[in-house]
Design an enzyme around this catalytic site. Structure first.
Site, PDB file in Angstrom:
ATOM      1  N   HIS A 492       0.625  -0.996  -0.637  1.00  0.00           N
ATOM      2  CA  HIS A 492      -0.226   0.037  -0.222  1.00  0.00           C
ATOM      3  C   HIS A 492       0.632   1.342   0.064  1.00  0.00           C
ATOM      4  O   HIS A 492       0.902   2.563  -0.177  1.00  0.00           O
ATOM      5  CB  HIS A 492      -0.673  -0.207   1.050  1.00  0.00           C
ATOM      6  CG  HIS A 492      -1.425   0.980   1.534  1.00  0.00           C
ATOM      7  ND1 HIS A 492      -3.465   0.999   0.631  1.00  0.00           N
ATOM      8  CD2 HIS A 492      -1.322   2.940   2.022  1.00  0.00           C
ATOM      9  CE1 HIS A 492      -3.657   2.563   1.068  1.00  0.00           C
ATOM     10  NE2 HIS A 492      -2.557   3.736   1.524  1.00  0.00           N
ATOM     11  N   GLU A 493       2.093   1.052   0.911  1.00  0.00           N
ATOM     12  CA  GLU A 493       2.203   2.706   1.297  1.00  0.00           C
ATOM     13  C   GLU A 493       3.946   2.811  -0.121  1.00  0.00           C
ATOM     14  O   GLU A 493       4.025   4.275  -0.407  1.00  0.00           O
ATOM     15  CB  GLU A 493       3.685   2.378   2.698  1.00  0.00           C
ATOM     16  CG  GLU A 493       2.441   2.857   3.321  1.00  0.00           C
ATOM     17  CD  GLU A 493       1.533   3.765   3.752  1.00  0.00           C
ATOM     18  OE1 GLU A 493       1.966   4.855   3.317  1.00  0.00           O
ATOM     19  OE2 GLU A 493       0.407   3.622   4.155  1.00  0.00           O
ATOM     20  N   HIS A 496       1.753   4.706  -2.839  1.00  0.00           N
ATOM     21  CA  HIS A 496       1.988   6.164  -2.476  1.00  0.00           C
ATOM     22  C   HIS A 496       3.535   5.600  -3.090  1.00  0.00           C
ATOM     23  O   HIS A 496       3.542   7.552  -3.773  1.00  0.00           O
ATOM     24  CB  HIS A 496       2.258   6.090  -0.856  1.00  0.00           C
ATOM     25  CG  HIS A 496       0.374   6.033  -0.544  1.00  0.00           C
ATOM     26  ND1 HIS A 496      -0.467   6.733  -1.824  1.00  0.00           N
ATOM     27  CD2 HIS A 496      -0.169   6.085   0.342  1.00  0.00           C
ATOM     28  CE1 HIS A 496      -2.217   7.018  -0.694  1.00  0.00           C
ATOM     29  NE2 HIS A 496      -1.741   6.483  -0.012  1.00  0.00           N
ATOM     30  N   HIS A 499       3.236   6.789  -6.543  1.00  0.00           N
ATOM     31  CA  HIS A 499       2.541   7.802  -7.046  1.00  0.00           C
ATOM     32  C   HIS A 499       3.243   8.957  -7.273  1.00  0.00           C
ATOM     33  O   HIS A 499       3.794  10.278  -8.010  1.00  0.00           O
ATOM     34  CB  HIS A 499       1.142   8.025  -6.060  1.00  0.00           C
ATOM     35  CG  HIS A 499       0.368   8.984  -6.867  1.00  0.00           C
ATOM     36  ND1 HIS A 499      -0.785   9.465  -5.892  1.00  0.00           N
ATOM     37  CD2 HIS A 499       0.468   9.422  -7.983  1.00  0.00           C
ATOM     38  CE1 HIS A 499      -1.682  10.059  -6.724  1.00  0.00           C
ATOM     39  NE2 HIS A 499      -1.479  10.567  -7.702  1.00  0.00           N
TER      40      HIS A 499
END
Length: 703
Positions: A492-493, A496, A499
């Site tokens: 998940h991180e 990010h 991104h």
């Protein structure tokens, strides 16, 4: 503001936009000649921060003054692009300081944070409410159709203009003064809130001195607790800390109900223990001030104000989504609770299931139903291999390569650094820092941040991105083992992080994760899907002792069990989001009692007695340590509607790494920043907007 009289000023301060007129021994006085512009962490001391911040604020103000006194008529270049150039020194100082206060803080840094919080708030209020500055921006905006701007320039102008309005630029003098005072007070309250939670978390440890307190615990957890006890000066004993990587498995495996209850209550009562770290008064004042701020800006409630600049747009849309999943989630949780109670009764426990019992009996039901034992699964989830799995997926999807840079030093010995490159061309993409282990100097949770963002304006600048997690540190010489949830958190991180790393836009204000709050979770939640693919698990889930790949049968069990306990998970999350929305939907909060309000809202929605909110109000840092997720905690669920649908694009293509789909994903989502409206961006990727059906199916809540 004065500068320290020591030493002579660095001559480089006048040469670099990031340099500051400071003594030469202050690292912020000059451009950094470190590899890739990495902050020289070893040279930065707490005493450098306050002078650097003060000098950076002065420099930023002077840059704004030069802009507002520009003789030429306002245009896009001398106003909007000039704003983009302003404040680069301030961004550099803040990028270092605020990352350190979250990941490796100390009393000196916390004191500085408390001092700087109102100072910086005052600074930004003065700029965003500056009538001369807004007049120039407004003049450019009024002529936007005649300026021949390209799409990204038009987007930057629109977002800049909107930002000024939402910051109070159109208010009268008295209202501006009041709004600035509110912002300053809210900044101080948010800082104090987060510091209080960290203090409660770091100061608590349930020390277990004898073997009976370890009953039921697997070896990996006993080792982590021994390490935690040693770190706290209790060598030879074991400690239950409030780090999720210890407290959650302890609640899962401990057969000592009395110890589970003691640890759980400490975990649930962070921020409400009385004394100087109690957050209840802070919450009450924060809610009241936010409501007043919204009214000053022309909105009926703070939720209306906050959501007006999101994909959701209105509190009604948010509530509709939350209530869509609440009813089936609560029904599923009731069935789950009945199953747990039946098992507990068979084991001789005739009382009702309590919140400190749920994880314990849920794990037993999972083992019985799916023959899936976390203690058996965990050796297949070695931290280093899961990191490599995340890197490999990024390589297959986006053509990235990761090269370890052990010669580069982070802000803590645990930090590891990689250079990220474009595999085909060897082009430098950015730096990635990984900080994975829990420690007392780090706030709880997991997050991504940037020491430097990406931009292509005035030359190419590539990002420096960090992931911070709180996994249990293993005993010396032993591999760090993760749970399934830990591994998904890592992915998940890293979503990010990608991104931020893949960002390829002109203007820094639109780069990377600078998107609406209910869109920013899409790249991260979507990336979680790849961890659970057979292709990734077979390649990277190798047993820590035997090096054997995870058996096919175990992968099947993991996939089958994905909807297990989803009633519990959805209820604890959705209740938190509903309470957040309720607080910020108050028109006139008055002298609110936060715990009474929380209890009333939970009663209204019919919160099951066996479950508590994922984040109870006094330690709900997402919402009260700043306004990042205030009235916005729903956004994980909003983004989940998109991520469930987005991953289906790869399933429909018959290849979880389908190149055509991956290229569109990179172009319109991961690398595009805020250069277009999120709904437009998603539609360009998927061809349409998603509907909630994929979310309900993913969570196993579909009718």
């Amino acid at each position: 503001m004065t500068l320290a009289p020591e030493a002579t000023l660095s001559p480089e301060a006048t040469l670099a936009p990031e340099g500051l007129p400071l003594p030469a021994n202050n690292p912020f006085s000059r451009a950094w000649d470190t590899p890739f512009g990495l902050p020289p962490f070893a040279a930065i001391a707490p005493e450098h921060i306050r002078p650097a911040f003060e000098a950076a604020l002065v420099k930023h103000r002077s840059e704004i003054d030069a802009l507002t006194t520009e003789a030429a008529a306002p245009d896009f270049a001398n106003t909007v692009e000039a704003l983009e150039r302003a404040g680069r020194a301030l961004s550099r100082v803040g990028g270092v300081f605020y990352n350190l206060t979250g990941a490796d803080t100390n009393e000196a840094l916390q004191a500085i944070e408390r001092e700087l919080s109102p100072l910086t708030s005052r600074h930004w209020s003065a700029i965003m409410m500056d009538p001369a500055l807004f007049a120039r921006v407004d003049a450019v905006f009024a002529r936007r159709e005649t300026l021949g701007l390209d799409a990204e320039q038009a987007r930057l102008l629109e977002r800049t203009h909107r930002g000024f309005i939402r910051s109070g630029a159109q208010l009268g003098p008295e209202d501006k003064t009041r709004l600035a005072a509110i912002n300053e007070r809210l900044a101080g309250l948010g800082t104090q809130f987060s510091q209080n939670v960290l203090k409660d978390e770091s100061s608590y440890a349930l020390i277990i001195a004898d073997e009976t307190g370890l009953a039921g615990l697997p070896a990996f957890l006993i080792a982590a607790m021994a390490r935690a006890a040693t770190d706290r000066g209790h060598a030879g004993k074991h400690a239950v800390t409030l780090s999720r990587s210890i407290i959650e498995p302890f609640l899962t495996f401990s057969t000592r109900r009395d110890l589970r209850e003691e640890a759980f209550i400490a975990w649930s009562k962070r921020g409400e223990n009385g004394g100087e770290t109690d957050n209840r008064a802070i919450v009450a004042e924060t809610v009241k001030l936010r409501a007043e701020k919204a009214k000053l800006l022309g909105f009926p409630t703070f939720a209306h104000f906050k959501l007006d600049d999101s994909m959701a747009k209105t509190p009604t849309h948010v509530r509709d989504l939350l209530e869509l999943v609440w009813k089936p989630a609560k029904a599923r949780a009731a069935q789950e609770a009945a199953d747990l109670a039946a098992l507990a009764q068979r084991e001789g426990e005739n009382g009702p299931i309590r919140p400190w019992d749920w994880r314990h009996y849920a794990e037993k039901v999972r083992q019985q139903t799916y023959a899936l034992d976390e203690a058996v699964l965990k050796p297949y989830l070695q931290l280093d291999r899961i990191i490599n799995a995340a890197f490999d997926v990024a390589g297959k999807l986006f053509g990235l390569a990761f090269e370890a840079k052990p010669e580069l030093k982070g802000y803590h010995p645990d930090v590891r650094i990689w250079e990220v490159k474009e595999a085909a061309s060897d082009r430098h993409i950015g730096l990635f820092l990984g900080d994975y282990f829990a420690r007392a100097s780090k706030r709880s949770g997991a997050w991504m941040s940037a020491y430097r963002g990406q931009r292509n304006f005035d030359g190419e600048v590539r990002p420096i991105i960090v992931n911070v997690c709180n996994f249990a540190k293993p005993a010396e010489g032993k591999p760090a083992l993760l749970s399934i949830d830990d591994a998904r958190t890592l992915f998940h991180e890293f979503g990010h992080a990608l991104h931020g790393l893949l960002s390829d836009v002109r203007y820094g204000s639109l780069a990377g994760t600078s998107v609406s709050r209910d869109f920013v979770e899409l790249p991260s939640q979507l990336y979680e899907h790849w961890f659970l693919t057979r292709e990734v698990m077979q390649a990277y889930c190798l047993h820590a002792e035997t090096n054997e790949p995870i058996p096919e049968a175990l992968i099947d069990k993991i996939k089958t069990a994905q909807t297990f306990n989803q009633g519990f998970s959805t209820v604890e999350y959705t209740s938190s989001a509903l309470v957040d929305l309720a607080f910020h939907s108050l028109e006139n909060p008055g002298e609110i009692d936060p715990l009474a309000f929380e209890a009333a809202e939970l009663k209204r929605i019919g919160m099951p007695a066996e479950i508590i909110m994922r984040h109870r109000t006094p330690h709900f840092t997402h919402v009260f340590s700043g306004d990042g997720y205030s009235a916005g905690y729903y956004s994980y669920l909003w983004s989940e509607v998109m991520d469930a649908d987005a991953f289906n694009a790869f399933i429909e293509a018959g290849d979880v790494f389908a190149p055509v789909v991956a290229n569109k994903l990179k172009r319109y989502i991961y690398s595009a920043g805020d250069t277009r409206d999120p709904a437009e961006a998603y539609t360009l990727f998927r061809g349409r907007l998603p509907t909630p059906e994929a979310l309900l199916e993913k969570r196993g809540l579909a009718a």
